[in-house]
Scaffold this active site. Structure first.
Site, PDB file in Angstrom:
ATOM      1  N   GLU A 126     -24.237  45.495 -16.644  1.00 60.04           N
ATOM      2  CA  GLU A 126     -25.446  45.321 -17.464  1.00 60.04           C
ATOM      3  C   GLU A 126     -25.247  45.827 -18.893  1.00 60.04           C
ATOM      4  O   GLU A 126     -25.929  45.387 -19.801  1.00 60.04           O
ATOM      5  CB  GLU A 126     -26.645  46.016 -16.829  1.00 60.04           C
ATOM      6  CG  GLU A 126     -26.572  47.508 -16.828  1.00 60.04           C
ATOM      7  CD  GLU A 126     -27.751  48.150 -16.128  1.00 60.04           C
ATOM      8  OE1 GLU A 126     -28.090  47.730 -15.010  1.00 60.04           O
ATOM      9  OE2 GLU A 126     -28.349  49.053 -16.715  1.00 60.04           O
ATOM     10  N   ASP A 138     -28.455  51.751  -7.323  1.00 55.62           N
ATOM     11  CA  ASP A 138     -27.883  51.855  -8.662  1.00 55.62           C
ATOM     12  C   ASP A 138     -27.534  53.318  -8.948  1.00 55.62           C
ATOM     13  O   ASP A 138     -28.428  54.165  -9.048  1.00 55.62           O
ATOM     14  CB  ASP A 138     -28.942  51.367  -9.677  1.00 55.62           C
ATOM     15  CG  ASP A 138     -28.379  51.201 -11.086  1.00 55.62           C
ATOM     16  OD1 ASP A 138     -29.069  50.565 -11.913  1.00 55.62           O
ATOM     17  OD2 ASP A 138     -27.259  51.685 -11.354  1.00 55.62           O
ATOM     18  N   TRP A 173     -26.537  58.777 -18.637  1.00 53.60           N
ATOM     19  CA  TRP A 173     -27.904  58.604 -18.110  1.00 53.60           C
ATOM     20  C   TRP A 173     -27.979  57.434 -17.169  1.00 53.60           C
ATOM     21  O   TRP A 173     -27.331  56.426 -17.364  1.00 53.60           O
ATOM     22  CB  TRP A 173     -28.902  58.377 -19.251  1.00 53.60           C
ATOM     23  CG  TRP A 173     -30.273  58.160 -18.703  1.00 53.60           C
ATOM     24  CD1 TRP A 173     -31.087  59.105 -18.121  1.00 53.60           C
ATOM     25  CD2 TRP A 173     -30.974  56.905 -18.615  1.00 53.60           C
ATOM     26  NE1 TRP A 173     -32.240  58.536 -17.690  1.00 53.60           N
ATOM     27  CE2 TRP A 173     -32.218  57.195 -17.970  1.00 53.60           C
ATOM     28  CE3 TRP A 173     -30.685  55.608 -18.990  1.00 53.60           C
ATOM     29  CZ2 TRP A 173     -33.179  56.196 -17.711  1.00 53.60           C
ATOM     30  CZ3 TRP A 173     -31.626  54.617 -18.737  1.00 53.60           C
ATOM     31  CH2 TRP A 173     -32.853  54.939 -18.118  1.00 53.60           C
ATOM     32  N   GLU A 199     -32.121  40.134 -10.550  1.00 52.90           N
ATOM     33  CA  GLU A 199     -32.992  41.312 -10.613  1.00 52.90           C
ATOM     34  C   GLU A 199     -34.324  40.901 -11.216  1.00 52.90           C
ATOM     35  O   GLU A 199     -34.358  40.168 -12.212  1.00 52.90           O
ATOM     36  CB  GLU A 199     -32.346  42.396 -11.480  1.00 52.90           C
ATOM     37  CG  GLU A 199     -33.194  43.644 -11.658  1.00 52.90           C
ATOM     38  CD  GLU A 199     -32.489  44.708 -12.453  1.00 52.90           C
ATOM     39  OE1 GLU A 199     -31.475  44.400 -13.093  1.00 52.90           O
ATOM     40  OE2 GLU A 199     -32.932  45.866 -12.418  1.00 52.90           O
ATOM     41  N   TYR A 235     -32.784  58.887 -11.836  1.00 56.72           N
ATOM     42  CA  TYR A 235     -32.850  57.548 -12.415  1.00 56.72           C
ATOM     43  C   TYR A 235     -33.644  56.616 -11.501  1.00 56.72           C
ATOM     44  O   TYR A 235     -33.456  56.617 -10.277  1.00 56.72           O
ATOM     45  CB  TYR A 235     -31.438  56.945 -12.631  1.00 56.72           C
ATOM     46  CG  TYR A 235     -31.659  55.498 -12.915  1.00 56.72           C
ATOM     47  CD1 TYR A 235     -31.510  54.534 -11.918  1.00 56.72           C
ATOM     48  CD2 TYR A 235     -32.241  55.135 -14.120  1.00 56.72           C
ATOM     49  CE1 TYR A 235     -31.851  53.227 -12.160  1.00 56.72           C
ATOM     50  CE2 TYR A 235     -32.587  53.830 -14.358  1.00 56.72           C
ATOM     51  CZ  TYR A 235     -32.406  52.882 -13.376  1.00 56.72           C
ATOM     52  OH  TYR A 235     -32.781  51.607 -13.603  1.00 56.72           O
ATOM     53  N   HIS A 278     -26.123  54.244 -11.620  1.00 58.45           N
ATOM     54  CA  HIS A 278     -26.395  54.323 -13.068  1.00 58.45           C
ATOM     55  C   HIS A 278     -25.337  55.104 -13.834  1.00 58.45           C
ATOM     56  O   HIS A 278     -25.656  56.022 -14.608  1.00 58.45           O
ATOM     57  CB  HIS A 278     -27.779  54.931 -13.294  1.00 58.45           C
ATOM     58  CG  HIS A 278     -28.539  54.223 -14.380  1.00 58.45           C
ATOM     59  ND1 HIS A 278     -28.701  54.728 -15.633  1.00 58.45           N
ATOM     60  CD2 HIS A 278     -29.150  53.024 -14.394  1.00 58.45           C
ATOM     61  CE1 HIS A 278     -29.397  53.885 -16.380  1.00 58.45           C
ATOM     62  NE2 HIS A 278     -29.694  52.840 -15.652  1.00 58.45           N
ATOM     63  N   GLU A 320     -24.314  49.668  -7.396  1.00 53.02           N
ATOM     64  CA  GLU A 320     -24.248  49.266  -8.803  1.00 53.02           C
ATOM     65  C   GLU A 320     -23.877  50.418  -9.719  1.00 53.02           C
ATOM     66  O   GLU A 320     -24.310  51.549  -9.532  1.00 53.02           O
ATOM     67  CB  GLU A 320     -25.614  48.720  -9.219  1.00 53.02           C
ATOM     68  CG  GLU A 320     -25.736  48.383 -10.686  1.00 53.02           C
ATOM     69  CD  GLU A 320     -27.146  47.995 -11.070  1.00 53.02           C
ATOM     70  OE1 GLU A 320     -27.994  47.814 -10.184  1.00 53.02           O
ATOM     71  OE2 GLU A 320     -27.403  47.890 -12.277  1.00 53.02           O
ATOM     72  N   ARG A 332     -34.067  47.178  -4.322  1.00 53.84           N
ATOM     73  CA  ARG A 332     -33.241  48.280  -4.797  1.00 53.84           C
ATOM     74  C   ARG A 332     -33.973  49.571  -4.462  1.00 53.84           C
ATOM     75  O   ARG A 332     -35.185  49.668  -4.714  1.00 53.84           O
ATOM     76  CB  ARG A 332     -33.027  48.170  -6.310  1.00 53.84           C
ATOM     77  CG  ARG A 332     -32.113  49.226  -6.885  1.00 53.84           C
ATOM     78  CD  ARG A 332     -32.101  49.220  -8.398  1.00 53.84           C
ATOM     79  NE  ARG A 332     -33.255  49.944  -8.940  1.00 53.84           N
ATOM     80  CZ  ARG A 332     -33.395  50.183 -10.238  1.00 53.84           C
ATOM     81  NH1 ARG A 332     -32.497  49.723 -11.111  1.00 53.84           N
ATOM     82  NH2 ARG A 332     -34.455  50.865 -10.670  1.00 53.84           N
ATOM     83  N   ARG A 347     -23.042  41.837 -13.619  1.00 56.00           N
ATOM     84  CA  ARG A 347     -24.445  42.076 -13.940  1.00 56.00           C
ATOM     85  C   ARG A 347     -24.841  41.703 -15.372  1.00 56.00           C
ATOM     86  O   ARG A 347     -25.959  41.995 -15.786  1.00 56.00           O
ATOM     87  CB  ARG A 347     -24.746  43.559 -13.727  1.00 56.00           C
ATOM     88  CG  ARG A 347     -24.619  44.021 -12.309  1.00 56.00           C
ATOM     89  CD  ARG A 347     -25.945  43.912 -11.563  1.00 56.00           C
ATOM     90  NE  ARG A 347     -26.911  44.875 -12.033  1.00 56.00           N
ATOM     91  CZ  ARG A 347     -28.173  44.552 -12.325  1.00 56.00           C
ATOM     92  NH1 ARG A 347     -28.583  43.313 -12.217  1.00 56.00           N
ATOM     93  NH2 ARG A 347     -29.014  45.479 -12.722  1.00 56.00           N
TER      94      ARG A 347
HETATM   95  C1  CS2 Z   1     -31.170  49.499 -14.707  1.00 56.20           C
HETATM   96  C2  CS2 Z   1     -31.859  49.178 -16.006  1.00 56.20           C
HETATM   97  O1  CS2 Z   1     -32.253  47.600 -13.855  1.00 56.20           O
HETATM   98  C3  CS2 Z   1     -31.208  48.280 -13.809  1.00 56.20           C
HETATM   99  O2  CS2 Z   1     -30.226  48.037 -13.107  1.00 56.20           O
HETATM  100  O3  CS2 Z   1     -29.854  49.949 -14.871  1.00 56.20           O
HETATM  101  O4  CS2 Z   1     -33.238  49.202 -15.772  1.00 56.20           O
HETATM  102  C4  CS2 Z   1     -31.536  50.131 -17.143  1.00 56.20           C
HETATM  103  O5  CS2 Z   1     -31.890  51.455 -16.780  1.00 56.20           O
HETATM  104  C5  CS2 Z   1     -32.337  49.713 -18.364  1.00 56.20           C
HETATM  105  O6  CS2 Z   1     -32.056  48.365 -18.643  1.00 56.20           O
HETATM  106  C6  CS2 Z   1     -31.981  50.548 -19.573  1.00 56.20           C
HETATM  107  O7  CS2 Z   1     -32.692  50.078 -20.686  1.00 56.20           O
HETATM  108 MG    MG Z   2     -28.547  49.140 -13.454  1.00 51.32          MG
END
Ligand code: CS2
Ligand code: MG
Length: 399
Positions: A259, A207, A399, A336, A159, A209, A233, A147, A280
């Site tokens: 996620e 990502d 975020w 991941e 991020y 995010h 993502e 990634r 995810r």
């Molecule tokens: C991120 C996460 O790994 C990822 O794809 O989106 O690390 C995310 O930022 C954290 O799980 C938040 O606690």
């Molecule tokens: Mg993520």
């Protein structure tokens, strides 16, 4: 045999984890992960004050019945806190059942479907050269998928790019600032450079995010098509699943999301309309093994594959559970794996391994994890927050 004792630990060996330990009437011990980054005590309290009293005396082998009791037997259902708590109990019960059968958990989930589970690591850099250098380092470690998250010119932070001396306001949220137009201009440059520097073979992921609006996400996904990403993502917040219809209609870049989901209902439209390619959801946040094996089986009907969330804030127990399920699932996609600090590994001593870009479950009965209570207790819980993201005008952003 039945559940005799449930301990819930909220400790910070390397980072904060919420760990469930179930001990049965005949002395079998199982472990589960209920870590929810930034809300750990909420989950621990929900477990200790509300779920644990209900479970003492419950037959430990009646896993499905226990899951239904904790999901529909408490009236207020779904949500990140509730499903992370259920996940910890559920993982521990599956750990116990596999230990009783004296087999590694994946054998109980249908046996081995693959020799190993393709993993992706996290490469990041303050600029493109720094990012490419980090990505090369991961390739040298054997990763076949990385990634890529880069600092954006003009942004103080971005991020996935840890700052060397991130201003830590003690245990209060750090504020970051975001500008979408400069991000949209820069990311295609990142992947153009990465593809030419890293070659055509390596799987590249990114990502966003949750930070884009649908038409912005469609633009980025189109602009990244020449670089053939493995996935893009969380390009938009996914509470409104239907917004993915626009994005999907504009691009052939594979899409991944989930996620932050915690039940199948969060993904139902995305899956049934094939608006995404990878789901995810993690075992730790999706309600455990009982729930996630059903959700991924549902996704397989629509040719949506797994891409289980696996950052450092899924504990080594949650990671072990993921790798066991990854090994058995037919519609596995990728796992991941951002890795852990050595202290965290010393506490949980997972027996999964990473080799040549793939993750392998151990062969010990159960999940293949433990919990060194004494070592972990030396690192008591410390409150921490995820950052808060704002646009340059000061308005709160995702975020
Ligand atoms: C991120 C996460 O790994 C990822 O794809 O989106 O690390 C995310 O930022 C954290 O799980 C938040 O606690
Ligand atoms: Mg993520």
């Amino acid at each position: 045999m039945f559940i005799e004792k449930i301990d819930v630990f909220c400790t910070s060996p390397g980072r904060t984890f919420v760990t469930v330990r179930i001990t049965t009437s005949d002395g079998v011990v199982g472990y589960g992960d209920s870590t929810l980054n930034g809300r750990e005590q909420a989950v621990a309290t929900y477990l200790r004050d509300h779920l644990v009293p209900m479970l003492i005396g419950h037959e430990d082998g009646a896993i499905e019945s226990c899951w239904q009791l904790l999901y529909r037997g408490v009236y207020w259902r779904r949500g990140a806190i509730t499903m992370a708590a259920i996940a910890g109990i559920d993982m521990a019960l599956w750990d116990i059942k596999a230990k009783r059968a004296n087999i590694p958990l994946y054998q109980l989930l249908g046996g081995r479907s693959r020799t190993g589970c393709l993993a992706y690591g996290h490469a990041f850099g303050k600029d493109i050269p720094n990012l490419v250098e980090h990505a090369h380092g991961l390739l040298e470690q054997g990763f076949k998928a990385v990634r890529l998250q880069a600092g954006i010119p003009g942004h103080d932070s971005n991020y996935g790019v840890p700052l060397p001396n991130q201003v830590d306001q003690g245990n209060l949220p750090v504020t970051e600032y975001w500008d979408t137009p400069s991000y949209l201009r820069f990311i295609p440059e990142v992947f153009s450079a990465a593809r030419s520097e890293l070659g055509e073979e390596v799987h590249l992921l990114h990502d966003s995010h949750h930070r884009l609006r649908p038409i912005e996400a469609a633009r980025l996904a189109q602009d990244l098509e020449p670089y053939r990403l493995f996935w893009l993502e969380d390009c938009v917040p996914a509470e409104n699943q239907e917004v993915y219809r626009l994005i999907r209609s504009k691009t052939v870049t594979p899409l991944a999301v989930g996620e932050v989901f915690n039940t199948v209902w969060d993904a139902q439209t995305l899956v049934t309309e094939q608006l995404i390619d990878y789901l995810r959801m993690s075992i730790t946040h999706g309600g455990g093994i009982t729930a996630m094996r059903k959700i991924f089986d549902f996704a397989s009907i629509y040719q949506v594959r797994s891409g289980i969330h696996g950052p450092e804030d899924v504990s080594p127990i949650g990671m072990a559970a993921a790798i066991h399920l990854d090994t058995a699932l037919h519609n596995f996609g990728i796992q991941e794996y951002s890795g852990y600090q050595s202290l965290s590994m010393d506490v949980f001593t997972p027996d999964f391994t990473f080799e040549s870009g793939m993750l392998f479950p151990g062969e010990a009965p159960g999940l293949g994890v433990s919990y060194d209570e004494e070592l972990a207790n030396a690192y008591p819980y410390e409150r921490s927050y995820l950052p808060i993201n704002r646009l340059r005008d000061g308005s709160v952003h995702d975020w």
